[in-house]
Design an enzyme around this catalytic site. Structure first.
Site, short mmCIF file in Angstrom:
data_model
loop_
_atom_site.label_atom_id
_atom_site.label_comp_id
_atom_site.label_asym_id
_atom_site.label_seq_id
_atom_site.Cartn_x
_atom_site.Cartn_y
_atom_site.Cartn_z
CB THR A 84 -10.23 -2.80 4.69
OG1 THR A 84 -10.03 -2.00 3.72
CG2 THR A 84 -8.74 -3.13 5.81
CD GLN A 86 -4.27 -0.07 -6.88
OE1 GLN A 86 -4.44 -0.92 -6.69
NE2 GLN A 86 -3.97 0.63 -6.45
CE LYS A 103 -5.28 -0.32 -2.62
NZ LYS A 103 -4.44 -1.18 -2.35
CD GLU A 152 4.35 -6.95 -4.46
OE1 GLU A 152 5.31 -6.71 -3.87
OE2 GLU A 152 3.35 -6.85 -3.94
CG ASP A 186 -3.75 1.04 3.19
OD1 ASP A 186 -3.23 0.34 4.17
OD2 ASP A 186 -3.84 0.47 2.27
NE ARG A 198 -3.45 -5.24 -7.20
CZ ARG A 198 -3.26 -4.97 -5.32
NH1 ARG A 198 -3.44 -2.68 -5.20
NH2 ARG A 198 -2.71 -5.10 -4.46
CG HIS A 201 3.58 -3.83 -2.27
ND1 HIS A 201 2.91 -4.66 -2.81
CD2 HIS A 201 2.80 -2.29 -1.81
CE1 HIS A 201 1.88 -3.66 -3.67
NE2 HIS A 201 2.06 -2.75 -3.05
CG ASP A 240 -5.62 -2.33 1.39
OD1 ASP A 240 -7.02 -1.76 1.27
OD2 ASP A 240 -4.60 -1.29 0.81
CD GLU A 299 -2.06 -3.10 3.44
OE1 GLU A 299 -2.12 -1.94 5.44
OE2 GLU A 299 -2.77 -2.76 2.63
CD GLU A 346 -2.30 -3.18 -1.76
OE1 GLU A 346 -2.71 -2.38 -0.58
OE2 GLU A 346 -1.88 -3.07 -2.33
MN MN Z 1 -3.08 -1.72 1.20
#
Ligand code: MN
Length: 429
Positions: free
Chosen positions: A260, A243, A256, A377, A130, A240, A137, A236, A204, A202
């Site tokens: 996925t 993380q 993570k 975000e 990844d 948080r 971001h 993804d 992506e 996320e």
């Molecule tokens: Mn990611």
């Protein structure tokens, strides 16, 4: 490289393909299908139908490189087909376009209704990496974690990535189980264990590796584009709170690796040719990329200009038959590094890539609030909730929430194409 397969005038005898938002005849993406009562095999999405590559391969209709590629794409995974590289893949695309276009003899026996086919992961994924190429971001998240130094000093020199977990990549549609883990509650000095409280998505792009490289033999940047066999959408899913507690010093781990999600169809570089664009322009103070990451044609057309959309439908919204709420609309142009630069960088030290490996691009966010690719975000780290049309609010995902990604190539004078969906519902324990 544009050719007859991209012509916006091209129509198909598969009626549902004409004007289809995702799969008109100009797209022709590959996936693994399982028609009812039959085994897995490769298929190509065309309108609301799917072309059965096992039947096509056995039909005697194709010859040469196209037949060879079709026979490999007819297998139970697409790995061998992906590993063929661009030339046979282009030959098969040209043959499929000829076979399916208006004026050709309709061959309904080669088709299944898409709704009658189960979809599977397109390939056996050996490795997953990844990246972190979405600079907006990286800046926004960096600001939340480190207000004084949002972007690390290496960011504009080196494509940042971590090695992800291939085993937990699931196809779109799979439920997403909220992970348990350690988190440090605000103000606490000891962690607690339990369900993630700050579950996020996320947005992506997924980048499928085709013809890989041998250990110790880097892929030069000029050839790196040809090492990519296609693209998909990738979510993804990110915990948080887990993380924030675990990420230093070695980066993401359990935050993570629980799951996925990827979309089912591999959209080829050929289908995306009309939607290539220049790499993101670097600021005047930014360093030039090092020579091993610089190639004139990659700089000119190594980027992708696709619309990327994120939608949410809560359990309550679905129960009331409310339309999903758009959380963001952004563009894949917002990547600081091109997919080819990612391949060149990944292999420059000698690391080998194999057919069916996959990269995530990194979360793609624009500069405006309407184009942010994660709730972290959008809600400024959970401080400003999103208002939903049901009257509910969200900072992070609740059980029952469904997240849907869509991607679309739209350009004047071209037939628009789409990726299909990448979808997942969050479930609790
Ligand atoms: Mn990611």
């Amino acid at each position: 490289m544009m050719d007859a397969t991209h012509s916006p005038q091209l129509r198909s005898w598969v009626a549902s393909a004409n004007g289809h938002p995702d799969f008109p005849i100009q797209n022709l993406p590959f996936g693994i299908i399982q028609p009812r009562g039959e085994t897995r095999r490769g298929g190509v999405a065309i309108g609301d139908e799917v072309l059965d590559l096992a039947r096509l391969s056995a039909s005697g209709l194709l010859a040469g490189d196209a037949q060879m590629a079709c026979a490999l794409a007819a297998q139970t995974t697409l790995n061998a087909f992906l590993g063929l590289g661009p030339k046979p893949r282009r030959a098969l695309r040209a043959a499929l376009s000829d076979l399916l276009k208006e004026g050709a003899q309709p061959r309904h026996g080669l088709l299944h209704a898409a709704k009658d086919c189960r979809l599977h992961l397109p390939a056996k994924i050996g490795d997953y990496t990844d990246f972190y190429a979405g600079i907006n971001h990286a800046e926004a998240v960096g600001k939340l974690f480190r207000p004084d130094a949002p972007l690390m000093p290496n960011y504009k020199h080196v494509p940042i990535a971590y090695h992800g977990r291939a085993s937990s990549i699931c196809l779109s549609g799979a439920q997403v189980r909220r992970p348990n883990g350690q988190r440090l509650p605000p103000g606490a000095s000891e962690p607690v264990f339990g369900p993630c409280q700050r579950l996020d998505y996320e947005l992506e792009m997924g980048i499928w590796i085709g013809d890989g490289n041998e250990l110790g033999a880097p892929v030069p940047i000029a050839k790196a584009g040809d090492a990519i066999a296609g693209f998909c959408l990738l979510n993804d899913w990110s915990a948080r709170d887990i993380q924030a507690w675990e990420y230093q010093p070695l980066g993401p781990f359990l935050a993570k690796n629980f799951q996925t999600s990827i979309s089912a169809w591999i959209v080829t570089p050929e289908a995306l040719a009309p939607f290539r664009c220049a790499v993101m322009e670097r600021g005047s103070g930014d360093p030039k990329p090092l020579p091993y990451l610089t190639d004139a044609s990659d700089q000119k057309e190594g980027g992708l200009a696709l619309q990327l959309e994120v939608l949410i439908a809560t359990e309550q919204m679905r129960a009331k038959n409310m339309a999903p709420h758009r959380l963001s609309l952004g563009s894949s142009k917002d990547l600081y590094w091109t997919p080819a630069q990612m391949v060149a960088h990944h292999t420059v030290g000698g690391c080998n890539l194999s057919p069916g490996d996959i990269f995530g691009s990194g979360t793609i966010s624009g500069k405006t609030r309407e184009a942010l690719g994660s709730l972290l975000e959008i809600t400024e780290g959970g401080k400003s909730p999103v208002q939903l049309p049901s009257g509910e609010t969200r900072t992070f995902l609740q059980d029952g929430d469904e997240i849907v990604f869509r991607a679309r190539g739209v350009k004047e004078g071209c037939a628009p194409i789409g990726f299909g969906e990448c979808r997942g519902v969050v479930v609790g324990h």
